[in-house]
Design an enzyme around this catalytic site. Structure first.
Site, PDB file in Angstrom:
ATOM      1  CG  ASP A   8      -0.364   0.194   2.530  1.00 15.89           C
ATOM      2  OD1 ASP A   8       0.882   0.281   2.613  1.00 15.89           O
ATOM      3  OD2 ASP A   8      -1.123   0.278   3.517  1.00 15.89           O
ATOM      4  CG  HIS A   9      -0.767   4.757   1.507  1.00 17.74           C
ATOM      5  ND1 HIS A   9      -1.830   3.884   1.570  1.00 17.74           N
ATOM      6  CD2 HIS A   9      -0.721   5.386   2.709  1.00 17.74           C
ATOM      7  CE1 HIS A   9      -2.416   3.998   2.753  1.00 17.74           C
ATOM      8  NE2 HIS A   9      -1.768   4.892   3.464  1.00 17.74           N
ATOM      9  CB  CYS A  65       0.613  -2.529   4.838  1.00 16.26           C
ATOM     10  SG  CYS A  65       0.378  -3.646   6.225  1.00 16.26           S
ATOM     11  N   GLY A  66       2.083  -0.580   6.450  1.00 18.68           N
ATOM     12  CA  GLY A  66       2.746   0.136   7.543  1.00 18.68           C
ATOM     13  C   GLY A  66       3.250  -0.799   8.627  1.00 18.68           C
ATOM     14  CB  THR A  67       1.665  -2.711  11.181  1.00 12.91           C
ATOM     15  OG1 THR A  67       0.447  -3.135  10.539  1.00 12.91           O
ATOM     16  CG2 THR A  67       1.466  -1.362  11.840  1.00 12.91           C
ATOM     17  CG  MET A  71      -0.204  -5.711   3.329  1.00 10.66           C
ATOM     18  SD  MET A  71      -1.253  -5.737   1.847  1.00 10.66           S
ATOM     19  CE  MET A  71      -0.532  -4.362   0.952  1.00 10.66           C
ATOM     20  CG  HIS A  98       8.949 -24.953  11.578  1.00  9.70           C
ATOM     21  ND1 HIS A  98       8.922 -25.053  12.942  1.00  9.70           N
ATOM     22  CD2 HIS A  98      10.229 -25.223  11.214  1.00  9.70           C
ATOM     23  CE1 HIS A  98      10.124 -25.384  13.403  1.00  9.70           C
ATOM     24  NE2 HIS A  98      10.946 -25.475  12.363  1.00  9.70           N
ATOM     25  CG  HIS A 133       7.160 -28.878   9.982  1.00 10.31           C
ATOM     26  ND1 HIS A 133       6.949 -28.329  11.229  1.00 10.31           N
ATOM     27  CD2 HIS A 133       8.489 -29.151   9.915  1.00 10.31           C
ATOM     28  CE1 HIS A 133       8.090 -28.261  11.890  1.00 10.31           C
ATOM     29  NE2 HIS A 133       9.046 -28.753  11.111  1.00 10.31           N
TER      30      HIS A 133
HETATM   31  C1  RB5 Z   1      -2.026   2.734   6.548  1.00 13.39           C
HETATM   32  O1  RB5 Z   1      -2.050   3.913   7.279  1.00 13.39           O
HETATM   33  C2  RB5 Z   1      -1.876   1.554   7.498  1.00 13.39           C
HETATM   34  O2  RB5 Z   1      -3.036   1.383   8.249  1.00 13.39           O
HETATM   35  C3  RB5 Z   1      -1.557   0.292   6.723  1.00 13.39           C
HETATM   36  O3  RB5 Z   1      -0.402   0.495   5.970  1.00 13.39           O
HETATM   37  C4  RB5 Z   1      -1.270  -0.947   7.538  1.00 13.39           C
HETATM   38  O4  RB5 Z   1      -0.330  -0.704   8.524  1.00 13.39           O
HETATM   39  C5  RB5 Z   1      -2.429  -1.678   8.048  1.00 13.39           C
HETATM   40  O5  RB5 Z   1      -2.311  -2.746   8.685  1.00 13.39           O
END
Ligand code: RB5
Length: 150
Positions: A8-9, A65-67, A71, A98, A133
């Site tokens: 994502d962005h 993605c951010g975290t 995703m 695994h 596994h």
């Molecule tokens: C975008 O701000 C953020 O929510 C996304 O990248 C991600 O971290 C979501 O899990």
């Protein structure tokens, strides 16, 4: 290996960094976007990349993605996808050995670019160990058809 890559962005810059890295490796990579830092919804990219893996055309997906959490959640809703959120290389190794993970997710706001490349390399260069596994993965696969639910 053929890799489907998407972000994502929030993950855009790290995705570009990973793309350049894979392009210098023996693996091939298709960039499924995004192509700017304009805001998007991460499930849309998770759907594109996991569809590419499920089709059999690509061996692995990588989603940023951010975290890495969104995703991972979105990718794991798709049958046949075993997505692993990794923040260090040991987990990436075990995710392959695994769990036979076929999608790697990472958080661009959590890890730095150097660590991300170590994680990618570990993931792409580790084989599934099979054996005990495999039984466990078969049980997970049954969850997809609700055999073990309720
Ligand atoms: C975008 O701000 C953020 O929510 C996304 O990248 C991600 O971290 C979501 O899990």
């Amino acid at each position: 290996m053929k890799i489907a890559l998407g972000s994502d962005h929030a993950g855009y810059r790290l995705k570009e960094h990973i793309l350049k890295h894979i392009e210098t490796s023996p693996h091939s990579c298709k960039d499924f976007g995004v192509f700017s830092e304009d805001s998007v919804d991460y499930p849309d990219l998770a759907i594109s990349v996991t569809a590419a893996v499920r089709s059999g055309e690509y061996d692995y997906g990588i989603l940023i993605c951010g975290t890495g959490i969104g995703m991972s959640i979105a990718a794991n809703k798709n049958n046949g996808i075993r997505a692993a959120l990794c923040g260090e290389a040991y987990s990436a190794k075990c995710a392959r050995e695994h769990n036979d993970a076929n999608v790697l997710t990472m958080g661009s706001r959590v890890i730095g670019p150097g660590l991300a490349l170590d994680i990618v390399d570990q993931f792409l260069n580790t084989a599934f160990a099979g054996g005990r596994h495999s039984n466990r993965l078969q049980k997970i696969e049954k969850l997809e058809t609700k055999d073990l639910k309720s």
